[in-house]
Design an enzyme around this catalytic site. Structure first.
Site, PDB file in Angstrom:
ATOM      1  N   HIS A 222      42.457  72.116  38.332  1.00  0.00           N
ATOM      2  CA  HIS A 222      41.698  71.612  39.474  1.00  0.00           C
ATOM      3  C   HIS A 222      40.299  71.154  39.077  1.00  0.00           C
ATOM      4  O   HIS A 222      39.639  70.462  39.848  1.00  0.00           O
ATOM      5  CB  HIS A 222      41.623  72.682  40.559  1.00  0.00           C
ATOM      6  CG  HIS A 222      42.933  72.936  41.236  1.00  0.00           C
ATOM      7  ND1 HIS A 222      43.050  73.717  42.367  1.00  0.00           N
ATOM      8  CD2 HIS A 222      44.188  72.498  40.955  1.00  0.00           C
ATOM      9  CE1 HIS A 222      44.321  73.759  42.735  1.00  0.00           C
ATOM     10  NE2 HIS A 222      45.025  73.028  41.888  1.00  0.00           N
ATOM     11  N   HIS A 428      54.291  75.302  36.936  1.00  0.00           N
ATOM     12  CA  HIS A 428      54.532  76.182  38.080  1.00  0.00           C
ATOM     13  C   HIS A 428      55.522  77.293  37.748  1.00  0.00           C
ATOM     14  O   HIS A 428      55.643  78.258  38.501  1.00  0.00           O
ATOM     15  CB  HIS A 428      55.036  75.355  39.265  1.00  0.00           C
ATOM     16  CG  HIS A 428      54.079  74.300  39.704  1.00  0.00           C
ATOM     17  ND1 HIS A 428      54.227  72.967  39.361  1.00  0.00           N
ATOM     18  CD2 HIS A 428      52.938  74.374  40.433  1.00  0.00           C
ATOM     19  CE1 HIS A 428      53.232  72.267  39.867  1.00  0.00           C
ATOM     20  NE2 HIS A 428      52.436  73.094  40.524  1.00  0.00           N
TER      21      HIS A 428
END
Length: 655
Positions: A222, A428
């Site tokens: 991020h 993920h």
């Protein structure tokens, strides 16, 4: 007469002593008072911040011991006897008369929200306009711009926010410039079918490190990537921006997974111009997810030298302006409870550093303190990334892939690779089904499901230490398969992250798995039966049932299935691509912490001593013990007192 004078003098001395004893007991009292906390939380503030709130009086009880302005036991290691050079090199950049701490605006600036609204209206994304770096050259020599422009003084938009993702290899689209791979040729399987038949599994294989590694990896993601995409396509939509994934008839759990394509950069995706996608974040590892990737957001998050906070239960958090949310430099701060905890920690770290610098260098103005604090925090994130995170993620091959650091190279393309953001770094599979909350004795006191921690800050507001300790005790999940939490139940069951990851790779024009094998000097596979990196025969057979030939295999699918290399969580292909990315982020960043001149030698030595364990000790609610190495699996048996974790000594920044 003498007795009268003596009485007057005695009264004066008593008043003087009592006024001096009326002190602020916390380093951030002045900042909080300016934020209105004296009125919002009067009981706590009157007790701890008398001076800042102006509530001192002669009738106040005299404390038995003088309270210190700043915490000393667990804050920064300035009590340790380390020697610094008595005369420091000038902090003024060469060719400048003074330290410039403000970047004069030379062009119109838009916020991320304003730009996203324009993208939606135009159905394409506009790239950053290059500024004239010479106008603010004395600022750019010492500090980063908020949007990353002028990091490279020869090419001002290289690695800047709102510029195109870069590529290792030319894009692959069905029509050569825009249409998703397999959308018309049908040479690849349905992404949902691949997820269900191959990638989704409730079985969890533990990695060699703990789940803080997954968390910090998401934090870095991020920091450097933010795809210009909005989820406005439903399954009933069929416009040019929609590429929803329709499940095969045999799928009983869902009919369709909505999917909106990333906005193309304006003018691309048309005949003769290959579709390219926009990165809305700065490419450099600079803690932009804390500060923002453009000036408007950055200003809204800042108060003088500090970052704005909300005081909840006597503790600092990112602004809690709306119930259930935290405002940060990146809009995904509460995507997962652990991510919100790290946002909280690094905000606290900035304000701790700023307060210390303010006390140490009282001649510095608020802008100087803010910029130096931001520079230090960004440097700490880089130190943790390159000294702790990357070696554990990539393993023994990290030194070979990244190579030695030889200084800043303006010819290196620092921009984030599509192959990284839309493929190799979509890890993920590291996410576990559940995580524990663990007390200071490293005993589990509660447990929460990953999906219950999505967009939920309750655990963060209660105790971030329990979240961190829980992550320390749980091994990271080996990312070769994804838990059903993220393939079947995420966001109410509307999203399958494995299927979305495959489709995003096709949307961004990623080439086949074999193409990237060749790029990485790895032998391409010619048969699914002859694939050493995937030793499980059952897995190879399933791949053969889904894909016609090895040359059709999606990069994401092939890369994630590879067996991890020695000391790594990744197979060779993903390790290669991720390693190349971190090499570029290091060598192409003029402000990389080891680049000579960015920090002085004493400052650099201090930064290199910082660790994630130290950050957690400094910024936790009341962290007492941690593992000396933050990513080691820890059940409490090897945890050490925070007082023994050495870290940053800000004396190296005294002027």
């Amino acid at each position: 007469m003498k007795s009268l004078l003596f009485s007057i003098l005695l009264i004066y001395l008593i008043q003087l002593v009592r006024s001096e004893e009326c002190t602020d007991k916390h380093i951030h009292c002045f900042f909080w008072s300016q934020e209105g906390e004296c009125e919002v939380n009067p009981r706590w503030m009157k007790k701890h911040c008398q001076k800042a709130c102006g509530t001192c009086s002669l009738t106040s009880p005299t404390p038995l011991t003088r309270q210190q302005d700043v915490p000393t036991a667990r804050t920064f290691d300035d009590q340790q006897d380390r020697q610094f050079l008595p005369s420091r090199p000038s902090s003024i950049p060469e060719g400048c008369n003074s330290v410039m701490t403000v970047e004069a605006e030379t062009r119109r600036i838009f916020s991320s929200g304003q730009l996203t609204a324009r993208f939606r209206q135009q159905m394409c994304a506009e790239e950053q306009v290059a500024p004239d770096c010479s106008i603010n050259q004395c600022f750019h020599k010492k500090y980063r711009s908020m949007d990353g422009t002028c990091n490279n003084l020869q090419n001002p938009v290289k690695g800047a926010a709102f510029t195109a993702f870069t590529r290792l290899m030319p894009a692959a689209y069905d029509d050569g410039f825009n249409t998703l791979v397999s959308a018309s040729r049908r040479n690849r399987p349905n992404p949902r079918e691949v997820s269900v038949f191959l990638l989704s599994s409730e079985r969890s294989l533990p990695g060699h490190v703990n789940s803080l590694l997954m968390l910090f990896g998401q934090f870095v993601s991020h920091d450097i990537t933010s795809n210009a995409a909005q989820n406005f396509c439903g399954c009933q939509n069929s416009g040019p921006m929609c590429a929803s994934i329709f499940a095969p008839p045999s799928d009983r759990s869902r009919r369709c997974i909505p999917f909106t394509r990333s906005f193309p950069i304006c003018g691309t995706g048309q005949f003769g111009r290959v579709r390219e996608q926009l990165n809305m974040n700065t490419a450099a590892i600079d803690a932009s997810l804390i500060y923002g990737s453009e000036a408007i957001t950055a200003r809204s998050l800042r108060f003088a030298a500090m970052l704005r906070t909300s005081m909840i239960g006597g503790r600092m958090f990112p602004p809690n302006t709306n119930p259930g949310s935290l405002t940060a430099g990146d809009g995904r701060a509460i995507l997962f409870v652990g991510l919100a905890a790290l946002h909280t920690s690094f905000l606290r770290l900035h304000n701790n550093v700023a307060a210390r610098l303010q006390n140490m260098n009282r001649h510095w103005n608020a802008d100087r303190i803010f910029q130096e604090s931001r520079k230090i925090v960004g440097g700490i994130v880089q130190v943790i990334t390159y000294q702790e995170f990357v070696p554990e993620l990539i393993g023994d091959a990290s030194k070979t892939i990244l190579g030695a650091y030889n200084g800043y190279n303006p010819n290196v393309e620092i921009g984030v690779l599509n192959e990284f953001a839309a493929g190799a770094y979509r890890l993920h599979g590291m996410i576990q089904e559940t995580y524990p909350l663990v007390n200071s004795q490293f005993q589990e006191v509660n447990r929460y499901r990953f999906i219950d921690g999505v967009n939920n800050i309750n655990h963060v507001l209660n105790n971030i230490d329990a979240i961190y300790r829980g992550m320390m005790t749980v091994p990271v999940r080996s990312p070769q398969r994804l838990t059903t939490s993220v393939t079947e139940r995420l966001f109410g069951g509307s999203v399958d992250m494995a299927a979305v990851n495959i489709q995003r790779g096709r949307d961004h024009g990623l080439r086949s798995y074999n193409d990237y094998r060749r790029f990485c000097n790895l032998r391409p596979i010619t048969s699914f039966n002859d694939w050493p990196e995937v030793p499980d025969e059952n897995v190879r057979q399933r791949i053969g049932q889904l894909y016609r030939t090895p040359d059709d295999l999606d990069f994401y699918v092939g890369g994630i299935l590879e067996q991890p290399a020695a000391g790594s969580l990744l197979g060779a292909t993903f390790a290669c691509v991720i390693g190349k990315q971190f090499e570029r982020l290091r060598d192409g960043d003029r402000f990389y912490y080891e680049n000579p001149g960015v920090f002085t030698s004493p400052q650099l030595a201090e930064l290199k001593r910082t660790t994630l364990s130290w950050v957690l000790c400094q910024t936790g609610d009341n962290m007492v013990r941690v593992g000396r190495r933050a990513f080691d699996i820890e059940n409490g048996s090897r945890a050490v007192p925070c007082s023994s974790i050495t870290g940053l000594n800000l004396e190296a920044w005294r002027e």
